[in-house]
Design an enzyme around this catalytic site. Structure first.
Site, PDB file in Angstrom:
ATOM      1  N   LEU B 635       3.900  78.369 -10.049  1.00  0.00           N
ATOM      2  CA  LEU B 635       4.428  78.961  -8.936  1.00  0.00           C
ATOM      3  C   LEU B 635       5.631  78.416  -8.248  1.00  0.00           C
ATOM      4  CD1 LEU B 635       0.500  79.915  -7.419  1.00  0.00           C
ATOM      5  CD2 LEU B 635       2.238  81.589  -8.841  1.00  0.00           C
ATOM      6  N   LYS B 638       8.055  72.141  -8.196  1.00  0.00           N
ATOM      7  CA  LYS B 638       8.581  70.956  -7.331  1.00  0.00           C
ATOM      8  C   LYS B 638       7.220  70.824  -7.276  1.00  0.00           C
ATOM      9  CE  LYS B 638      11.486  69.675  -4.374  1.00  0.00           C
ATOM     10  NZ  LYS B 638      12.440  70.133  -3.358  1.00  0.00           N
ATOM     11  N   THR B 639       6.211  71.401  -6.069  1.00  0.00           N
ATOM     12  CA  THR B 639       5.001  70.634  -6.097  1.00  0.00           C
ATOM     13  C   THR B 639       3.948  70.379  -7.432  1.00  0.00           C
ATOM     14  OG1 THR B 639       4.285  73.211  -6.421  1.00  0.00           O
ATOM     15  CG2 THR B 639       4.974  71.481  -3.738  1.00  0.00           C
ATOM     16  N   LYS B 706      -3.120  79.504 -14.547  1.00  0.00           N
ATOM     17  CA  LYS B 706      -3.831  78.872 -14.981  1.00  0.00           C
ATOM     18  C   LYS B 706      -4.121  77.693 -13.951  1.00  0.00           C
ATOM     19  CE  LYS B 706      -3.721  80.232 -19.543  1.00  0.00           C
ATOM     20  NZ  LYS B 706      -3.459  79.678 -21.499  1.00  0.00           N
ATOM     21  N   GLY B 709      -4.270  71.202 -11.787  1.00  0.00           N
ATOM     22  CA  GLY B 709      -4.359  70.092 -10.826  1.00  0.00           C
ATOM     23  C   GLY B 709      -5.178  68.674 -11.437  1.00  0.00           C
ATOM     24  N   GLU B 710      -5.872  69.468 -12.858  1.00  0.00           N
ATOM     25  CA  GLU B 710      -6.904  69.110 -13.197  1.00  0.00           C
ATOM     26  C   GLU B 710      -6.173  68.741 -15.072  1.00  0.00           C
ATOM     27  OE1 GLU B 710      -9.498  68.673 -12.063  1.00  0.00           O
ATOM     28  OE2 GLU B 710      -9.591  70.739 -10.239  1.00  0.00           O
TER      29      GLU B 710
END
Ligand code: FES
Ligand code: FES
Lengths: 177, 743
Positions: B635, B638-639, B706, B709-710
């Site tokens: 999405l 950058k982040t 999907k 973070g993990e």
């Protein structure tokens, strides 16, 4: 098998806490006189008494750098120093470097390079980077990494932090030339 | 060209200016008037009883307001279920200050309330508590044969799938095989922000709780259950969170304490834990793993067995998915996976970034490296030969799986093809260089979520959902989704989160926020869009007359017909002409089970790492990491990159530094501070390349995301451990790999 763990009562009652007194600090260009007890750290004075919560507490033991502020231009861990030791000192916190509508070059570089995630170490990182610029010691990538290593970032935004500081160091270098 | 296509680009964080200027407010920064401060006292013993709390001594100090302990805590909820939060595992949740029994070291035993923080701390330090100490057991080694199968697990737990084929026979008959044990100690989340709660007393048992949490609704559920408050009287707010990594998924005792004191004192209260106390709120459990692998002559896996045993508390069966991943990661017809718990006198473990997977992944991925060497194959080639086209655990195809591309693109970026297979073959003086690789897999999940959207006559859009922002970029990606759905510039959109007054969102965890809240935001904006279309069609001579919603699009502030963009209305004109002050919509997003049921939904990655090991000193420096991730649609580049960078730091930390060391004599963690619990600093950073491999997936959710973070953390630890083997020829199976293990 159990064992009893007890301690002797405090004889003659507990020593009463020391009373508060006025402490004059120049915070972000404004003179503030706060009523503080001698045991109040500069960090707690800023957060709980001056209500400047931009400076963060991550450990209270000088281990993380989240509480970094500038005292007379030099970066220090504000959790490791008592507020009463700073009578009449010039203290710059993150709020004094810039505002959301008017960010300092470092603050803007941190946003552009996404040099943070949760943002909790960020004020300390930026104050530390500002101190490093003031010291005029950060020239190479290795120097910046080393001199910024007193500031932990659990989110692991170190790459962005390095790039943000590098950008500002480079820009300032050119300004000096 | 559209200026309002935002998804997939890399705009700056919308909350960035607040965070860099110290104006983002975290839980401990709501300085409401007349605050009282609390300081928690913790048990120095691991097992036994509190005999007496000598509260009277400290209560004599002027300014000390109260001491709460099991001796005087008021009557609270009786049944376990009142204490069960959304992520409570099986068993009985810990109840702070409930009874004199001590079941783990650092258990909170008292709360001291005072007029100032300093005074509360002073009084807490002087508070005498007498204990009766009993013998404890905190050493997992003593429980090797006492593992048991957990009963019902918590949300997201899946017991290992039943065995397939005949793994033991296949292992016995194979020529090439390995068998090894892998371990790591306990780890603590240690987000930078300390756990803290500010409870604002609003009178008549009505409170607003500013809490450090990854789920405001979960905290509200817990507090209303425990303290018998109505939801209306218990608003929970968390607009910013200084990192969670799982530690804020369950309500912590800080919020219990602060709420208790506020209700008792009828006053606003703040309770903040110390860094030391951050080691008493849950951890990644100490785990032992046993792996057996065998290959056929062609390098395909003949047998795969993976068993894990980890600690839990005496009162809860904490569960996580440690071994299941191994059964889907590679093609193998003879598989056995096992998972057991053992009870110790410790606090319940708690989900910590990539829970389960972060543990099982180094187990299977170091073993795969060992197996590749035993079979004489390049570790990457070995993985290609065992590529899983289907998820054999559930016998379903993957909705999408671009792991092959991750391997290829990552290897190309890294220069893997120049790697000599032989360990110790890249040396410069006393420095040994090694290259290692590994991969990872994580669930692509979607949870039910709600969101609302409101557009006002000035063309500004306000979107609400009670989600969380712990650094993942929720504010930013939701703003992007909303703005793109309604064709607005980012500046015209405000997204607000973290308040139980907002539409309900799930816990902020599991990498499911983008999919869950993102879909809810999109649905709410679409629902609003349909209302706007109707509004437009009511106008005289509407250019959109008779158009269906799927025939129109919102672009550049206009609502227009897809096939004939000249038939358009300007949104702001429409709102002003129609005379309405605002248009509102709310919507729910649920996973589309019908669509998803036939598939296995997962994200994947491949990691390549370079290390330099000083042969004389045993010191390890990670110099380069390439992390190639296939996680559906990205999405915000950058982040998303930042999340993966952070994942690399976490993986590196787990490989080389992180461990909470238990002194079994006292049953107490001894390095419970930021100086002795090592995490990487800037000087430890390698050069990191993050690659996002293109992956389309319209099955996982309408956005095709999907979560990252993990998965971004997976593979990293094993890749580093494997690189160390390549550098030194030494196989270290006990994390973290500190220098003593290499000397
Ligand atoms: S809070 Fe001062 S160094 Fe951590
Ligand atoms: S940005 Fe979260 S700790 Fe640095």
């Amino acid at each position: 098998m159990s064992q009893l763990l007890t301690s002797a009562p405090h004889r003659g009652g507990l020593p009463a806490p020391v009373p508060t007194g006025p402490v004059r600090l120049h915070i972000n260009g404004e003179t503030r006189t706060l009523q503080l007890a001698p045991w109040t750290s500069l960090l707690d004075a800023l957060r709980e008494y001056a209500h400047l919560t931009g400076t963060k507490k991550g450990c209270d033991h000088g281990q993380c750098g989240a509480c970094t502020v500038l005292v007379n231009g030099r970066r220090i861990n504000s959790c490791l120093t008592l507020a009463v030791m700073h009578e009449d000192d010039d203290i710059t916190t993150i709020e004094g470097l810039g505002t959301p509508d008017n960010l300092s070059p470092l603050q803007q570089a941190f946003v552009d390079h996404d040099a943070f995630q949760c943002g909790y170490c960020t004020p300390g990182q930026i104050c530390s980077a500002q101190g490093l610029l003031n010291e005029g010691r950060a020239h190479s990538e290795a120097e910046i990494k080393e001199l910024m290593s007193g500031n932990l970032c659990r989110c692991g935004a170190y790459t962005g932090i390095l790039n943000a500081v590098q950008e500002v160091v480079a820009a300032q270098g050119e300004m000096v030339k | 060209m559209s200026q309002t296509d935002h998804i997939g680009k890399g705009p700056n964080r919308v909350d960035g200016p607040l965070k860099v200027s110290g104006t983002a407010h975290y839980a401990g920064e709501f300085n409401v008037p007349n605050l009282a401060y609390g300081y928690v006292v913790n048990s120095p013993i691991a097992k036994g009883k509190v005999v007496q709390v000598h509260a009277d001594e400290v209560l004599a100090l002027p300014g000390v307001l109260a001491v709460y302990s099991h001796e005087n805590v008021p009557h609270l909820a009786w049944f376990d279920r009142s204490y069960k939060d959304l992520l409570a595992p099986g068993g009985s949740p810990f109840r702070p200050l409930h009874s004199p029994d001590i079941t783990f070291n650092q258990q909170p035993v008292a709360l001291v309330m005072a007029e100032t923080f300093e005074l509360a701390r002073y009084a807490a330090a002087l508070l005498r508590v007498d204990y009766e100490q009993e013998k404890h057991e905190t050493n997992l080694e003593t429980k090797r044969t006492e593992g048991y199968l957990p009963g019902g697990g918590k949300l997201g737990y899946a017991p290992p799938p039943p065995p397939r084929g005949n793994p033991e026979k296949a292992w016995k008959n194979a020529d090439q095989k390995i068998e090894a044990e892998y371990t790591h100690g306990a780890q603590h989340h240690n987000p930078m922000e300390l756990f803290t709660s500010t409870v604002e007393w609003l009178g008549k048992d009505k409170i607003t709780v500013y809490d450090k949490t990854q789920g405001v609704f979960n905290v509200q559920r817990y507090l209303t259950g425990v303290f018998g408050l109505s939801k209306d009287n218990c608003r929970v707010v968390s607009q910013f969170m200084g990192g969670g990594f799982g530690s804020g998924l369950r309500p912590q005792y800080s919020v219990f304490m602060a709420t208790l004191a506020a209700l008792e004192l009828k006053r606003s209260v703040r309770v903040t834990l110390t860094r030391q106390q951050m080691f008493s709120i849950g951890h990644r459990p100490n785990t032992l793993q046993f792996v057996k692998l065998a290959t056929n002559p062609d390098g395909s896996l003949a047998s795969l067995q993976h068993h894990a045993l980890h600690e839990t508390s005496l009162f809860e069966d904490y569960t996580e998915n440690v071994v299941n991943w191994s059964g889907m990661q590679y093609q193998c017809d003879n598989v056995k996976l096992g998972y057991q718990l053992a009870q110790l006198d410790v606090y319940s473990p708690q989900d910590m970034r990539a829970p389960g997977a972060a543990t099982g992944n180094p187990g299977i991925e170091i073993a795969m490296d060992e197996m590749a060497y035993a079979a004489g194959l390049d570790p990457l080639e070995f993985r290609f030969r065992n590529y899983a086209e289907r998820d054999q655990n559930v016998d379903k195809p993957f909705s999408s799986k671009k792991l092959r591309e991750c391997y290829r693109e990552g290897a190309a970026k890294f220069g893997w093809d120049k790697r000599p297979l032989e360990p110790r073959s890249m040396r410069e003086g006393h420095l040994l260089t090694g290259w290692g690789m590994a991969g990872g897999v994580w669930d692509a999940m979607q949870m039910p979520s709600r969101a609302s959207a409101r557009i006002t006559a000035d063309g500004r859009l306000l979107v609400l959902s009670g989600a969380g922002e712990n650094g993942a970029g929720t504010y930013t990606i939701m703003t992007q989704i909303a703005a793109e759905t309604l064709g607005l510039p980012l500046e015209a959109v405000t997204f607000e989160l973290g308040d139980t007054d907002q539409p309900q969102a799930p816990l902020q965890g599991g990498s499911w926020t983008a999919a869950s809240v993102g879909t809810a935001v999109k649905n709410a904006c679409d629902a609003l869009g349909e209302k706007l279309l109707k509004l437009a069609q009511k106008q005289k001579d509407s250019p959109l007359k008779d158009a269906d919603y799927d025939e129109v699009e919102f672009v550049n502030g206009q609502l227009r017909l897809r096939r004939d963009p000249d038939r358009a209305v300007v949104l702001r004109d429409l709102l002003q002409a129609s005379g309405v002050t605002q248009v509102e919509a709310e919507s729910t997003a649920l996973p589309n089970m019908l669509k998803q049921n036939g598939y296995s939904l997962h994200s994947h990655n491949a990691v390549f790492a370079e290390v330099q090991v000083d042969e004389d000193l045993g010191t390890v420096r990670v110099t380069r990491v390439v992390n190639a991730v296939a996680a559906g649609r990205i999405l915000n580049r950058k982040t998303a990159r930042s999340q993966v960078l952070g994942g690399v730091v976490w993986g590196l930390s787990m490989a080389l530094m992180e461990e909470t060391i238990m002194d079994h004599k006292f049953g107490r963690y001894v390095n419970h501070n930021y100086a002795e619990y090592h995490i990487p600093v800037n000087a430890d950073m390698p050069h990191i390349d993050v690659l996002f491999v293109h992956e389309d997936d319209d099955i996982v959710n309408p956005l095709g995301v999907k979560g990252i973070g993990e998965v971004g953390m997976l593979g990293v630890t094993a890749a580093i451990a494997n690189a160390i083997f390549h550098a030194t020829g030494k196989r270290v199976r006990d994390l973290p790999i500190m220098l003593d293990k290499l000397l």
